[in-house]
Design an enzyme around this catalytic site. Structure first.
Site, PDB file in Angstrom:
ATOM      1  N   LYS A 114       0.842  -1.197   0.000  1.00 42.68           N
ATOM      2  CA  LYS A 114       0.000   0.000   0.000  1.00 42.68           C
ATOM      3  C   LYS A 114       0.876   1.245   0.000  1.00 42.68           C
ATOM      4  CE  LYS A 114      -4.205   1.688   2.311  1.00 42.68           C
ATOM      5  NZ  LYS A 114      -5.193   1.399   3.386  1.00 42.68           N
ATOM      6  N   CYS A 175      -7.594   0.518  -0.859  1.00 42.76           N
ATOM      7  CA  CYS A 175      -8.465   1.366  -0.035  1.00 42.76           C
ATOM      8  C   CYS A 175      -8.180   2.857  -0.192  1.00 42.76           C
ATOM      9  CB  CYS A 175      -8.378   0.935   1.426  1.00 42.76           C
ATOM     10  SG  CYS A 175      -9.779   1.534   2.418  1.00 42.76           S
ATOM     11  N   SER A 376     -36.527   2.094  29.361  1.00 42.74           N
ATOM     12  CA  SER A 376     -37.142   3.160  30.160  1.00 42.74           C
ATOM     13  C   SER A 376     -38.420   3.706  29.558  1.00 42.74           C
ATOM     14  CB  SER A 376     -36.145   4.308  30.323  1.00 42.74           C
ATOM     15  OG  SER A 376     -35.929   4.954  29.079  1.00 42.74           O
TER      16      SER A 376
END
Length: 749
Positions: A114, A175, A376
């Site tokens: 990369k 990427c 809740s």
């Protein structure tokens, strides 16, 4: 003409350090690519070891086991006559690189490291890897002996090169190189590279999906050629959810793409296209051709192999059908007919799917038997319950579609090897235990809202009172100190009032863990439950929660989502699933219910009044603080023009109040429950938002600068005559509206 090639991209749900499972999923993807007639298979980033190994990348074991998995692939007859590239870490000259390894017929062709690392947001790649900076340069790489014994090679090329087959040329991006302004695909295209494969680890973020598809389409449109984008899917061990969406584009058009959100561990997406169309397209763009004629060449690794067949017409297997000029698996054909119209989901639907998929991965990989949720009756805990219900719907859908892995995982979670799921509600009753923990300060309305929602989604619901426990804790304090703290409405001080609220909140955490550990024992099942938190991103930013209360849980699926987006999600969920209990939940005002009620039983405590700011204002503070890197002074200078319904003094007071609260409560971020990352302004300091947790809360210098600016405005009888400038990225296709700062003479921004 008639030079048709079939290529495949893989979407894999890998798991960091799970070399056994990861290798099986890689093998399965290669098998499915072969069945589709593909002659080239590409996979996602670091697929062998998993993307999120983090500091495990320092360990020699990680490198060793990655080579061992690659050895299994190289030995396998399954990998014959198909070009394969996989992602793994490789050490070269004592430097570790994030690499693609391409191989064919038991031989390694190229190790491509990369060149552009990602270090923003959630990523810290340069902590473990170094970028390859030697453009268009290859070096000899000495293979490990166990690999050389399989391939018969001792040296292979390592570096920035491309693979030249008999009929085409293949290059690589990894990427971040797609996202970088100086992307590699442009110079490679100039040098005649016709197919570019990108192995990626792109994570989910609200309103981000269209960006990825636009980049892939743009890359193949501008430069021509085929762009193959392979992405990870799922939760591989961290706060990130990788959202798949692998795709193949040719000349600016996406031919085929995988699902963005799904539970499948392996999904192979393929496309068949004509190489001559790429050549014709590129040649017709004359400016591109003129530039390409003087391009610098890449080192080429020549291989005696062809991606195309001698047949002029490709004959696909029976399981595939032609659809919109490409071929699709019949299994996904009904969805495939519509995906070009809907490449990505609206944010509300993204929220309903991404955290639900993340929850499924976390549950099946944690070894636990379900979830426990303090419910809740408010928006946050209700949204969390709906996400578990959404997960159950996805599981049922996958089982009905014949996903054997999902069914096997479900039966293991439940502890019943013969379990046959019938409906999401029945599954939810087994998977999810909800519990309303009331005190004398709780209202009838919240109790009934929690019960109604639990009934509609099918959760196993409990409603208990915890006043006895609160009284016991106070009794210990009173016995030791002889003091009895009082609420504010009873004449108590702010310290007393806050302490009495926190007792209730923290006891709910203790009770939640007790029930989570023993409820399956009570129900005659093995194992325990994961406790779910339900604090949203805005409350974390403001610090509006009790440290170590019921927000302290095992995981929090909504911890990265804003209050405003949660409301929109519940509205979407109400309409999509017909859950009428959400009507009253959405209409109710947010309240913690920790202070005494009015005499008529009406809630006396409201969140926005307690916080001193609205949730909408909190979202604005969060985006300016994180996305626009605004400190107190620059935030004031922006907001004084955005909030034109307020005077400069009022804006200054709001900004100073926010930053005081932020500084005082920042320490709570250190113990924030891990959550599924979603918003771009998440305050999670454990991963995404690296800032101090000890501040001088007076912000003396910064607040003086704000006060001086306010005085200057008053002295100059300041008026608004705006011109608009964009201060945050503008997202289209249903994305968030841009923040517009109104900049004026005399104000420094």
């Amino acid at each position: 003409m008639g030079r048709t090639a079939t290529v495949a991209v893989s979407t894999l749900n890998q798991w960091a350090m799970d070399f056994d499972g990861n290798s099986k999923r890689i093998f399965q993807s290669i098998q499915e690519a072969r069945e589709a007639g593909a002659t080239y298979r590409s996979g996602p980033e670091l697929e062998i070891c998993g993307y999120s190994c983090e500091d495990h990348f320092y360990e020699p074991d990680t490198l060793l086991h990655s080579w061992e998995v690659l050895a299994e692939l190289l030995r396998s007859n399954l990998c014959e006559n198909i070009l394969v590239d996989v992602g793994m870490p490789v050490m070269h000259k004592n430097v570790t690189y994030n690499c693609r390894v391409a191989f064919l017929n038991h031989k390694i062709l190229l190790i491509r490291p990369k060149m552009q690392l990602c270090d923003d947001g959630n990523y810290r790649e340069s902590r473990w890897f170094s970028p390859w900076t030697k453009e268009r340069t290859v070096e000899d790489y000495f293979l490990p002996r166990m690999i050389g014994q399989i391939t018969g090679q001792s040296l292979v090329p390592f570096g920035d090169a491309v693979i030249s087959t008999r009929d085409t040329c293949i290059g690589f991006e990894i990427c971040e190189e797609l996202w970088n302004p100086a992307s590699n695909h442009i110079p490679m295209a100039y040098d005649g590279v016709e197919i570019i494969a990108n192995g990626s680890g792109s994570h989910f973020e609200l309103r981000k999906a269209y960006v990825t598809y636009d980049l892939v389409k743009s890359a193949s449109f501008k430069a021509g050629g085929c762009y193959m984008f392979s992405n990870l899917r799922g939760c591989d061990g961290t706060r990130l959810y990788f959202n798949g969406g692998s795709c193949i584009a040719v000349n600016g058009k996406i031919l085929n793409r995988g699902q963005q959100f799904a539970l499948e561990d392996v999904e192979v997406t393929f496309a068949t296209f004509d190489l001559e169309e790429i050549r014709c397209y590129r040649n017709s763009v004359r400016s591109r051709s003129h530039t390409a004629a003087k391009a610098q060449p890449y080192p080429r690794v020549k291989v005696d192999f062809a991606l195309t067949t001698d047949n002029l017409i490709w004959d696909p297997p029976d399981r595939f059908i032609e659809c919109d000029n490409c071929f699709a698996d019949k299994k996904y054909h009904s969805d495939h007919q519509h995906w070009e119209k809907k490449l990505y989901c609206p944010p509300e639907e993204e929220i309903s799917l991404a955290p639900a998929c993340w929850l499924w991965d976390y549950l099946r990989r944690s070894g636990q038997g379900g979830f426990f949720l303090p419910l809740s009756g408010g928006i946050d805990s209700s949204a969390t319950a709906c996400l578990v219900y959404s997960m159950c719907c996805l599981v049922i859908r996958a089982v009905v579609a014949g996903d054997c892995q999902v069914l096997a995982d479900l039966r293991r979670i439940i502890g019943d090897p013969k379990y046959d799921p019938k409906s999401p509600e029945k599954l939810c009753n087994i998977i999810l235990v909800t519990c309303y923990m009331g005190t004398e300060n709780s209202s009838i309305d919240t109790r009934s809202r929690a019960a109604n929602l639990a009934s509609e989604i099918g959760s196993y619901h409990l409603s208990i009172g915890i006043d006895t426990a609160v009284t016991a804790i106070l009794g210990i304090f009173q016995q030791v100190t002889k003091f009895s703290p009082k609420f504010r409405v009873q004449g108590g001080s702010p310290r007393e009032n806050l302490a009495l609220q926190n007792i209730q909140a923290r006891l709910r955490m203790i009770i939640a863990y007790l029930f989570a550990q023993l409820m399956l024992w009570v129900r005659g099942r093995p194992g325990g439950l994961l406790v779910l938190g339900s604090g949203n991103a805005d409350e974390s930013l403001r610090g509006y929660f009790t440290k170590y209360d019921c927000s302290s849980a095992d995981i929090n699926p909504i911890g990265g989502i804003s209050k405003d987006d949660l409301k929109k999600f519940l509205e979407f969920f109400r309409q999509s699933y017909g859950i009428t209990a959400l009507n009253s939940i959405l209409e109710a005002q947010p309240t913690a219910e920790l202070e005494p009620l009015h005499e008529d039983g009406v809630v006396a405590q409201l969140d926005e009044i307690d916080m001193g700011m609205t949730y909408k204002e909190l979202g604005t503070f969060g985006r300016l603080r994180k996305q626009n890197c605004a400190g107190p002074f620059s935030m004031f200078c922006k907001l004084v023009y955005m909030w034109d319904n307020c005077t400069p003094k009022e804006v200054a007071d709001k900004v100073k109040h926010f930053y005081r609260c932020y500084a005082i409560n920042r320490h709570k971020m250190t113990v924030l429950t891990p959550s599924c990352h979603a918003e771009t302004y998440s305050p999670d300091d454990n991963r995404f938002d690296h800032r101090p947790f000890l501040y001088n809360h007076t912000w003396k210098w910064q607040f003086n600068a704000i006060d001086n600016q306010v005085k200057q405005m008053i002295d100059e009888k300041w008026t608004r005559q705006p011109r608009r400038v964009t201060v945050a990225p503008e997202y289209k296709h249903g994305g968030p509206k841009p923040f517009n700062s109104l900049v004026y003479p005399g104000v420094v921004v």
